[in-house]
Design a protein around this motif. Sequence first.
Motif, PDB file in Angstrom:
ATOM      1  N   MET A   1      47.998  21.228 -19.534  1.00  0.00           N
ATOM      2  CA  MET A   1      47.375  21.972 -20.632  1.00  0.00           C
ATOM      3  C   MET A   1      47.200  23.440 -20.248  1.00  0.00           C
ATOM      4  N   ILE A   2      47.429  24.308 -21.215  1.00  0.00           N
ATOM      5  CA  ILE A   2      47.204  25.741 -20.989  1.00  0.00           C
ATOM      6  C   ILE A   2      46.070  26.168 -21.918  1.00  0.00           C
ATOM      7  N   GLU A   3      45.154  26.931 -21.361  1.00  0.00           N
ATOM      8  CA  GLU A   3      44.000  27.333 -22.162  1.00  0.00           C
ATOM      9  C   GLU A   3      43.712  28.826 -22.014  1.00  0.00           C
ATOM     10  N   PHE A   4      43.595  29.509 -23.130  1.00  0.00           N
ATOM     11  CA  PHE A   4      43.104  30.895 -23.128  1.00  0.00           C
ATOM     12  C   PHE A   4      41.642  30.843 -23.529  1.00  0.00           C
ATOM     13  N   ARG A   5      40.783  31.391 -22.679  1.00  0.00           N
ATOM     14  CA  ARG A   5      39.348  31.388 -22.994  1.00  0.00           C
ATOM     15  C   ARG A   5      38.827  32.813 -23.098  1.00  0.00           C
ATOM     16  N   GLY A   6      38.560  33.240 -24.299  1.00  0.00           N
ATOM     17  CA  GLY A   6      37.989  34.566 -24.528  1.00  0.00           C
ATOM     18  C   GLY A   6      38.793  35.673 -23.876  1.00  0.00           C
ATOM     19  N   VAL A   7      40.125  35.601 -24.033  1.00  0.00           N
ATOM     20  CA  VAL A   7      40.997  36.529 -23.304  1.00  0.00           C
ATOM     21  C   VAL A   7      41.190  37.845 -24.069  1.00  0.00           C
ATOM     22  N   THR A   8      40.943  38.939 -23.364  1.00  0.00           N
ATOM     23  CA  THR A   8      41.176  40.287 -23.887  1.00  0.00           C
ATOM     24  C   THR A   8      42.091  41.020 -22.921  1.00  0.00           C
TER      25      THR A   8
ATOM     26  N   ILE B   1      42.877  29.872 -27.201  1.00  0.00           N
ATOM     27  CA  ILE B   1      43.975  28.979 -27.622  1.00  0.00           C
ATOM     28  C   ILE B   1      44.021  27.796 -26.664  1.00  0.00           C
ATOM     29  N   VAL B   2      44.234  26.616 -27.199  1.00  0.00           N
ATOM     30  CA  VAL B   2      44.482  25.445 -26.363  1.00  0.00           C
ATOM     31  C   VAL B   2      45.896  24.960 -26.643  1.00  0.00           C
TER      32      VAL B   2
END
Length: 289
Positions: free
Chosen positions: A1-8, A23-24
């Motif tokens: 799984m790839i996860e973007f957490r609050g990415v800026t 994004i998950v």
Amino acid sequence: MIEFRGVTKQYPDGTLAIEHVDIVIQPRTITVLVGSSGSGKTTLLRMINRMVDPTSGQVLVDGTDVATVDPVRLRRSIGYVMQNGGLLPHRRIVDNVATVPLLRGVAKSAARARSLELLDTVGLDRGLADKYPRQLSGGQQQRVGVARALAADPNILLMDEPFGAVDPIVRLELQTELRRLQSALDKTVVFVTHDIDEAFALADQMVILRTGGIVAQIGTPAEVLAHPADDFVASFIGADRGQRRLRLQPRDPASGRIVVVDSAGRPAGLIEDDHASIGDGASPDVKAS
Ligand SMILES: Nc1ncnc2c1ncn2[C@@H]1O[C@H](COP(=O)(O)OP(=O)(O)OP(=O)(O)O)[C@@H](O)[C@H]1O
Ligand SMILES: [Mg+2]
């Protein structure tokens, strides 16, 4: 799984390329990042293999923050297909495909054998192995790019507008091939395009970006078509060919797929129907505004 957490991501010159994105991405699916030029697709993609580091937030691969992984190791473990294939012009096809295994110290003969297998995998004749990239057609070069990305047997395949430079028919062929490969090889694919038709054709999940690197909508193609999040999305999915109206055709009972057609009845994509929100006969119109 790839996860973007609050990415800026803000580049040093002040450009805000991605703003607070979550994004998950589920394993063994195709996620398509789609948006117009400059909306941050490449930036988002490259944060997965640390070719770009976020300004804030985290990118996790199988629960591990990629910021804690050595970038060179990370890049060799994740396949990356560049626009135009990105082949090395002075190396034979077989050596282009073997780039990463050779870097990793795999013996030349073993690397060659593996390259030839990969040519089979992507549907290329082994007779092309000793040619140079310029001796191949655009579509063949794209396939070599995919073979090269698969060479290290990565779980994750990142593809940045890989089919942009080929004609529509070859492009359709490559899209079909990619779907086949993805289900045969069980890879997690993250695919960038600005072509909404291509996004509908390939995606299990679509991430629609708007200028400024803001996520406008995340969903399956069926969800996006049936319920565009706002006017921006409605116009983005409908405006590609002027007044085109995309709609869903009733499910084809033979294949279990839903065909997306435009106002002229031309197929614009296929949707694998495992999405509960669309029932038989549902054909919501999506208008270009
Ligand atoms: N190295 C950089 N330094 C400064 N700004 C950058 C850099 N790379 C990209 N940008 C800016 O960040 C924004 C997003 O760029 P990005 O390349 O991610 O967009 P994209 O959606 O991939 O566009 P395209 O469809 O044209 O490839 C753009 O405004 C771009 O000008
Ligand atoms: Mg780009």
